[in-house]
Design an enzyme around this catalytic site. Structure first.
Site, PDB file in Angstrom:
ATOM      1  N   CYS A 128      13.066  -1.199  -9.374  1.00  0.00           N
ATOM      2  CA  CYS A 128      12.396  -1.311  -8.075  1.00  0.00           C
ATOM      3  C   CYS A 128      11.505  -2.543  -8.036  1.00  0.00           C
ATOM      4  O   CYS A 128      11.455  -3.255  -7.027  1.00  0.00           O
ATOM      5  CB  CYS A 128      11.571  -0.050  -7.816  1.00  0.00           C
ATOM      6  SG  CYS A 128      10.747  -0.017  -6.201  1.00  0.00           S
ATOM      7  N   CYS A 184      10.585   8.662  -8.318  1.00  0.00           N
ATOM      8  CA  CYS A 184      10.031   8.932  -6.991  1.00  0.00           C
ATOM      9  C   CYS A 184      11.030   9.571  -6.043  1.00  0.00           C
ATOM     10  O   CYS A 184      10.651  10.319  -5.147  1.00  0.00           O
ATOM     11  CB  CYS A 184       9.462   7.649  -6.388  1.00  0.00           C
ATOM     12  SG  CYS A 184      10.695   6.397  -5.961  1.00  0.00           S
ATOM     13  N   MET A 206       0.837  -1.196   0.000  1.00  0.00           N
ATOM     14  CA  MET A 206       0.000   0.000   0.000  1.00  0.00           C
ATOM     15  C   MET A 206       0.873   1.246   0.000  1.00  0.00           C
ATOM     16  O   MET A 206       1.507   1.584   0.991  1.00  0.00           O
ATOM     17  CB  MET A 206      -0.945  -0.012   1.200  1.00  0.00           C
ATOM     18  CG  MET A 206      -1.839  -1.251   1.235  1.00  0.00           C
ATOM     19  SD  MET A 206      -2.979  -1.290   2.640  1.00  0.00           S
ATOM     20  CE  MET A 206      -4.106   0.040   2.182  1.00  0.00           C
ATOM     21  N   GLY A 230      -0.154   4.344  -0.459  1.00  0.00           N
ATOM     22  CA  GLY A 230      -0.859   5.549  -0.048  1.00  0.00           C
ATOM     23  C   GLY A 230      -1.655   6.152  -1.179  1.00  0.00           C
ATOM     24  O   GLY A 230      -2.340   7.157  -1.002  1.00  0.00           O
ATOM     25  N   GLY A 231      -1.584   5.535  -2.354  1.00  0.00           N
ATOM     26  CA  GLY A 231      -2.325   6.008  -3.514  1.00  0.00           C
ATOM     27  C   GLY A 231      -3.614   5.239  -3.713  1.00  0.00           C
ATOM     28  O   GLY A 231      -3.880   4.230  -3.047  1.00  0.00           O
ATOM     29  N   VAL A 232      -4.411   5.712  -4.660  1.00  0.00           N
ATOM     30  CA  VAL A 232      -5.730   5.128  -4.890  1.00  0.00           C
ATOM     31  C   VAL A 232      -5.633   3.718  -5.468  1.00  0.00           C
ATOM     32  O   VAL A 232      -6.446   2.836  -5.136  1.00  0.00           O
ATOM     33  CB  VAL A 232      -6.572   6.051  -5.805  1.00  0.00           C
ATOM     34  CG1 VAL A 232      -5.937   6.196  -7.184  1.00  0.00           C
ATOM     35  CG2 VAL A 232      -7.998   5.538  -5.932  1.00  0.00           C
TER      36      VAL A 232
END
Length: 374
Positions: free
Chosen positions: A101, A202, A7, A9-11
């Site tokens: 990543c 990022c 998760m 933190g995005g939709v």
């Protein structure tokens, strides 16, 4: 099945976690702390992995009623992604940090830790599909396919997954478009339903890759030369340029024919950037190394679709594997193929595998007849 839902933190990852819960899995939310000095607030829509993002992920987990943890992988991320990014540019190559990543963090470090703790799989909010097909031996095997939403398809950056990792991965959003995901998030009561997507690199939240590289590697003034070796401009670091680049060259002399010039080659050993006409960018042959296969490696010469950029076009091609190396022959000339990027191979919507581009060139000779991948 016990599943770790990554998760961010995005939709997207929020809805992915919710869908895994709806499917009856035992879900635990995990936010990866990837920055060693996470900013308190996001800078517009750039970047991710901030303290604010961790808080957003926790609030979604609370709404879903699932356990939530933060796993610190900042040191691993710095070593395998950030340091790799810096080193690749210093060597004159153009890396894709999202792909790295996925390979090193989300489907290696995260998946390995999840399995060690007794979980069965990892779920993420990537836009891609996993399809189970008959393996021909009375069982089933999993294939990685493009997402329904072509504008959001992320199968390219997942092309590094091997069959074992794919067997332990879920991508619940692959059959849905992004607008539908936002609508679903709103219906579920997630206040992040309209939260902007993160983009760019990022760990460079201001989006200034050249500035970041200059700070990390230091200014290294050198010459910009044409194909004859004549100096036509100057730069503050060859590492800031990539093959196919047109803007930001700052050339002191225009081309004799008045046409724009592009970066043809970056030479870190002499600190030179070579520029020339657009026609000189076209290549039809690629050699890739560090091959990764999402299933069995192809045998012989096979017909494939080849994609060389995350949101780029797919080109008809033939390819064959030679150990850790992949040879790709494109049916048309492609511009701006840079060393360090990845070439991802497709059979229709199915991801066959990927390799890191070592060299590209224009060949005028033919090669062996290709067969279908299957």
């Amino acid at each position: 099945m016990k599943v770790v839902a990554a998760m961010s933190g995005g939709v997207d990852s929020a809805v992915a976690a919710a869908r895994m819960l709806d499917a009856g899995h035992d879900v635990v939310g995990v936010h990866l702390a990837l920055s060693q000095s996470a900013a308190t607030l996001r800078e517009s829509a750039r970047g991710c992995c901030t303290i604010e993002d961790a808080g957003d992920a926790r609030r979604v987990a609370d709404v879903l009623g699932i356990p939530f943890y933060v796993w610190d992988m900042a040191a691993r991320f710095k070593r395998d992604v950030v340091d790799d990014f810096r080193a690749e540019y210093a060597a004159g190559r153009t890396p894709n940090p999202c792909l790295r990543c996925n390979e090193k963090i989300k489907f290696a470090a995260l998946l390995d830790k999840a399995l060690a703790l007794g979980f069965d799989a990892v779920a993420t909010g990537h836009y891609a599909q996993v399809v189970e097909v008959d393996d021909g031996h009375g069982g089933a095997r999993r294939e990685l396919h493009r997402a329904v939403d072509s504008a959001k398809d992320q199968s390219y950056v997942l092309g590094v997954l091997d069959a074992d990792q794919l067997a332990r991965s879920f991508f619940p959003l692959g059959d849905t478009t992004k607008p539908q995901i936002r609508e679903e998030a709103a219906e579920r009561g997630f206040y992040i339903a309209r939260k902007p997507d993160s983009h760019d690199v990022c760990f460079i939240p201001d989006g200034d890759t050249r500035g970041w590289l200059t700070r990390e590697l230091g200014a290294a003034p050198g010459d910009i030369v044409d194909t004859s070796g004549d100096v036509v401009g100057h730069h503050e670091g060859a590492f800031a340029y990539t093959v196919g680049q047109r803007r930001g060259l700052g050339l002191s002399r225009p081309a004799a024919d008045g046409e724009p010039r592009y970066v043809l080659e970056v030479r870190p050993e002499t600190n030179q950037v070579v520029v020339g006409a657009a026609d000189l960018l076209g290549v039809n042959a690629i050699t890739g190394h560090h091959a990764r296969w999402c299933g069995p490696a192809p045998e012989g010469v096979v017909r494939v679709g080849a994609q060389v950029r995350a949101h780029g076009e797919e080109y008809a091609a033939s390819a064959w594997a030679e150990g850790d190396r992949v040879e790709v022959r494109l049916e048309s000339r492609v511009r701006g193929v840079a060393p360090g990027q990845s070439v991802v191979l497709y059979d229709g919507t199915r991801v066959v595998g990927s390799a890191t581009i070592a060299t590209s060139r224009l060949e005028r000779t033919g090669h062996g007849a290709a067969t279908s991948v299957r």
